[in-house]
Design a protein around this motif. Sequence first.
Motif, PDB file in Angstrom:
ATOM      1  N   ARG A   2       6.906  39.260 -28.569  1.00  0.00           N
ATOM      2  CA  ARG A   2       7.100  37.870 -28.157  1.00  0.00           C
ATOM      3  C   ARG A   2       8.529  37.578 -27.723  1.00  0.00           C
ATOM      4  NH1 ARG A   2       4.527  35.533 -32.331  1.00  0.00           N
ATOM      5  NH2 ARG A   2       6.451  35.067 -33.460  1.00  0.00           N
ATOM      6  N   VAL A   3       9.530  38.312 -28.216  1.00  0.00           N
ATOM      7  CA  VAL A   3      10.920  38.038 -27.844  1.00  0.00           C
ATOM      8  C   VAL A   3      11.134  38.295 -26.357  1.00  0.00           C
ATOM      9  CG1 VAL A   3      12.017  40.305 -28.217  1.00  0.00           C
ATOM     10  CG2 VAL A   3      13.274  38.202 -28.728  1.00  0.00           C
ATOM     11  N   GLY A   4      10.277  39.087 -25.741  1.00  0.00           N
ATOM     12  CA  GLY A   4      10.381  39.324 -24.309  1.00  0.00           C
ATOM     13  C   GLY A   4       9.496  38.415 -23.472  1.00  0.00           C
ATOM     14  N   LEU A   5       8.763  37.541 -24.131  1.00  0.00           N
ATOM     15  CA  LEU A   5       7.819  36.670 -23.421  1.00  0.00           C
ATOM     16  C   LEU A   5       8.146  35.196 -23.646  1.00  0.00           C
ATOM     17  CD1 LEU A   5       4.511  38.587 -24.244  1.00  0.00           C
ATOM     18  CD2 LEU A   5       5.751  38.556 -22.066  1.00  0.00           C
ATOM     19  N   ASN A   6       8.038  34.755 -24.879  1.00  0.00           N
ATOM     20  CA  ASN A   6       8.215  33.342 -25.214  1.00  0.00           C
ATOM     21  C   ASN A   6       8.821  33.229 -26.604  1.00  0.00           C
ATOM     22  OD1 ASN A   6       8.059  30.566 -25.040  1.00  0.00           O
ATOM     23  ND2 ASN A   6       5.959  30.488 -25.787  1.00  0.00           N
ATOM     24  N   PRO A   7      10.096  33.580 -26.733  1.00  0.00           N
ATOM     25  CA  PRO A   7      10.717  33.598 -28.060  1.00  0.00           C
ATOM     26  C   PRO A   7      10.881  32.215 -28.662  1.00  0.00           C
ATOM     27  CG  PRO A   7      12.342  34.020 -26.353  1.00  0.00           C
ATOM     28  CD  PRO A   7      11.017  34.032 -25.685  1.00  0.00           C
ATOM     29  N   ASP A   8      10.986  32.203 -29.986  1.00  0.00           N
ATOM     30  CA  ASP A   8      11.120  30.928 -30.698  1.00  0.00           C
ATOM     31  C   ASP A   8      12.514  30.330 -30.573  1.00  0.00           C
ATOM     32  OD1 ASP A   8       8.943  31.777 -33.533  1.00  0.00           O
ATOM     33  OD2 ASP A   8       8.517  30.818 -31.601  1.00  0.00           O
ATOM     34  N   TYR A   9      13.530  31.176 -30.479  1.00  0.00           N
ATOM     35  CA  TYR A   9      14.900  30.679 -30.536  1.00  0.00           C
ATOM     36  C   TYR A   9      15.673  31.066 -29.271  1.00  0.00           C
ATOM     37  CZ  TYR A   9      13.613  30.400 -35.433  1.00  0.00           C
ATOM     38  OH  TYR A   9      12.966  30.120 -36.610  1.00  0.00           O
ATOM     39  N   TRP A  10      16.470  30.097 -28.794  1.00  0.00           N
ATOM     40  CA  TRP A  10      17.236  30.285 -27.562  1.00  0.00           C
ATOM     41  C   TRP A  10      18.679  29.851 -27.757  1.00  0.00           C
ATOM     42  CZ3 TRP A  10      15.147  32.366 -23.124  1.00  0.00           C
ATOM     43  CH2 TRP A  10      13.750  32.415 -23.026  1.00  0.00           C
ATOM     44  N   GLY A  11      19.572  30.532 -27.048  1.00  0.00           N
ATOM     45  CA  GLY A  11      20.927  30.046 -26.932  1.00  0.00           C
ATOM     46  C   GLY A  11      21.022  29.069 -25.781  1.00  0.00           C
ATOM     47  N   GLN A  12      22.218  28.557 -25.556  1.00  0.00           N
ATOM     48  CA  GLN A  12      22.408  27.538 -24.522  1.00  0.00           C
ATOM     49  C   GLN A  12      22.652  28.136 -23.149  1.00  0.00           C
ATOM     50  OE1 GLN A  12      24.789  28.639 -26.427  1.00  0.00           O
ATOM     51  NE2 GLN A  12      26.551  28.899 -25.079  1.00  0.00           N
ATOM     52  N   GLY A  13      22.942  29.426 -23.102  1.00  0.00           N
ATOM     53  CA  GLY A  13      23.145  30.112 -21.831  1.00  0.00           C
ATOM     54  C   GLY A  13      24.607  30.244 -21.457  1.00  0.00           C
ATOM     55  N   THR A  14      24.905  31.285 -20.704  1.00  0.00           N
ATOM     56  CA  THR A  14      26.249  31.501 -20.183  1.00  0.00           C
ATOM     57  C   THR A  14      26.135  31.990 -18.745  1.00  0.00           C
ATOM     58  OG1 THR A  14      28.382  32.603 -20.598  1.00  0.00           O
ATOM     59  CG2 THR A  14      26.421  33.895 -21.044  1.00  0.00           C
ATOM     60  N   GLN A  15      26.980  31.443 -17.877  1.00  0.00           N
ATOM     61  CA  GLN A  15      26.907  31.754 -16.454  1.00  0.00           C
ATOM     62  C   GLN A  15      27.611  33.069 -16.159  1.00  0.00           C
ATOM     63  OE1 GLN A  15      25.490  29.895 -13.720  1.00  0.00           O
ATOM     64  NE2 GLN A  15      25.957  31.779 -12.611  1.00  0.00           N
ATOM     65  N   VAL A  16      26.936  33.921 -15.410  1.00  0.00           N
ATOM     66  CA  VAL A  16      27.542  35.139 -14.869  1.00  0.00           C
ATOM     67  C   VAL A  16      27.434  35.056 -13.350  1.00  0.00           C
ATOM     68  CG1 VAL A  16      27.417  37.649 -14.691  1.00  0.00           C
ATOM     69  CG2 VAL A  16      27.008  36.524 -16.890  1.00  0.00           C
ATOM     70  N   THR A  17      28.568  35.127 -12.682  1.00  0.00           N
ATOM     71  CA  THR A  17      28.592  35.079 -11.228  1.00  0.00           C
ATOM     72  C   THR A  17      29.236  36.350 -10.703  1.00  0.00           C
ATOM     73  OG1 THR A  17      28.793  32.663 -11.249  1.00  0.00           O
ATOM     74  CG2 THR A  17      29.371  33.801  -9.204  1.00  0.00           C
TER      75      THR A  17
ATOM     76  N   ASP B 222      22.682  39.902  -9.589  1.00  0.00           N
ATOM     77  CA  ASP B 222      22.705  39.702 -11.038  1.00  0.00           C
ATOM     78  C   ASP B 222      23.233  38.318 -11.408  1.00  0.00           C
ATOM     79  OD1 ASP B 222      23.812  43.099 -11.333  1.00  0.00           O
ATOM     80  OD2 ASP B 222      21.781  42.333 -11.758  1.00  0.00           O
ATOM     81  N   THR B 223      23.709  37.581 -10.420  1.00  0.00           N
ATOM     82  CA  THR B 223      24.213  36.236 -10.668  1.00  0.00           C
ATOM     83  C   THR B 223      23.114  35.354 -11.247  1.00  0.00           C
ATOM     84  OG1 THR B 223      25.882  36.369  -8.929  1.00  0.00           O
ATOM     85  CG2 THR B 223      25.151  34.164  -9.578  1.00  0.00           C
ATOM     86  N   ALA B 224      23.392  34.763 -12.402  1.00  0.00           N
ATOM     87  CA  ALA B 224      22.393  33.946 -13.088  1.00  0.00           C
ATOM     88  C   ALA B 224      23.020  33.342 -14.334  1.00  0.00           C
ATOM     89  CB  ALA B 224      21.182  34.800 -13.487  1.00  0.00           C
ATOM     90  N   VAL B 225      22.287  32.413 -14.935  1.00  0.00           N
ATOM     91  CA  VAL B 225      22.603  31.993 -16.300  1.00  0.00           C
ATOM     92  C   VAL B 225      21.870  32.948 -17.229  1.00  0.00           C
ATOM     93  CG1 VAL B 225      22.465  30.164 -18.007  1.00  0.00           C
ATOM     94  CG2 VAL B 225      22.888  29.598 -15.596  1.00  0.00           C
TER      95      VAL B 225
END
Length: 122
Positions: free
Chosen positions: A104-119, A90-93
Motif C-alpha cells: 500500500r505504501v506504493g499505492l495509497n499510503p496512510d501518511y504523507w509529508g508536505q512535499g519538497t520541490q526539485v527543479t 525529474d522536475t516535480a514536487v
Amino acid sequence: QVQLVESGGGLVQAGGSAKLSCADSGRTLSNYAAGWFRQAPGKERESVARISQSGRTTIYVDSVKGRFTISRDNAKNTVYLQMNSLKPEDTAVYYCAADNSFVRVGLNPDYWGQGTQVTVSS
C-alpha cells in the motif's frame, strides 16, 4: 503518530545529484514501510521508490532505476532518496509517504509529508 517532513529539494543542474530526507517528528517511522512519490505540473502523482520496514526490500519505477536509491536509517527515523544523473523530466514536487503495508505504501499510503520541490535545469 507519523509526522513526515521532507528536506533537501532545490534547483539542480541536469546531470547533477540531490539527496532528499524524510524525517518523522513522531519518531515512529522505523515501524513503517516508506516511499517517495512525485508530481510534476499537469501530471498525476506517481510512486518513485519504496522501501520495506527493515530496509531489505526496495522497488523503483523504471524511469529512475539505476539513478535513484532509497534508503533508511531506522535509528534516526529517517528515509532518504539519493538522486543522481538528474534529468529535467525529474522536475516535480517530491513527497515522502509511510504505511504499515509495503504494497500500500506504493499505492495509497496512510501518511504523507508536505512535499519538497526539485527543479532540474537543462
